[in-house]
Design a protein around this motif. Sequence first.
Motif, PDB file in Angstrom:
ATOM      1  N   GLU A 176      -6.138   2.191  -4.070  1.00  0.00           N
ATOM      2  CA  GLU A 176      -7.383   1.867  -3.372  1.00  0.00           C
ATOM      3  C   GLU A 176      -7.556   0.361  -3.193  1.00  0.00           C
ATOM      4  O   GLU A 176      -8.023  -0.102  -2.154  1.00  0.00           O
ATOM      5  N   GLN A 231      -5.253  -0.668  -0.508  1.00  0.00           N
ATOM      6  CA  GLN A 231      -5.769  -0.219   0.791  1.00  0.00           C
ATOM      7  C   GLN A 231      -6.856  -1.183   1.275  1.00  0.00           C
ATOM      8  O   GLN A 231      -6.915  -1.504   2.462  1.00  0.00           O
ATOM      9  N   ARG A 243      -4.362   5.501  -8.712  1.00  0.00           N
ATOM     10  CA  ARG A 243      -5.349   5.638  -7.636  1.00  0.00           C
ATOM     11  C   ARG A 243      -6.106   4.326  -7.442  1.00  0.00           C
ATOM     12  O   ARG A 243      -6.325   3.878  -6.311  1.00  0.00           O
ATOM     13  N   TYR A 285       0.840  -1.204   0.000  1.00  0.00           N
ATOM     14  CA  TYR A 285       0.000   0.000   0.000  1.00  0.00           C
ATOM     15  C   TYR A 285       0.873   1.251   0.000  1.00  0.00           C
ATOM     16  O   TYR A 285       0.599   2.204  -0.737  1.00  0.00           O
TER      17      TYR A 285
END
Length: 149
Positions: free
Chosen positions: A96, A99, A92, A26
Amino acid sequence: MMTNIKAFQKILSHQERIKNEAQINYQEAMNDFEVVATKLYQLLRKKEEVEKQYDYYLQSSGTVTTLATHYAYIDEIKKKIQQVELEVNQKRAVMEKRQAILTESHIEVKKFEKIIEKKNNQAKIMEVYNEKMQMDETSLRQFLMNEDR
């Protein structure tokens, strides 16, 4: 009972390794995103500056060549911006996703920590119960031995 706890501790250790790896992944994705987002920001600032110069040359008596050069440069920057925007969106999405994986692995670690905590509490309760039973048995024996006298 203790072997059961040790097995869960091994699983917990494995889950913590997975979580740590997810944390590293991450962090890397976040760094990659920040690099590309910074690149986009710099391109947008550059475009803004060149457009100001273009407007200045439009209002002053700039040559057609100067205007055409600036216009072509602005167009080139716009194309780069579009490419970098796509890259930002991809970075992105990766960030994500990683994450979400990190969150999931964190939840798994917490689950096993709770299981181990419950198993340890159960073991303590059993230990106290067994001690109480042994004391009761010892007391009963002593009582019976004193009755025989």
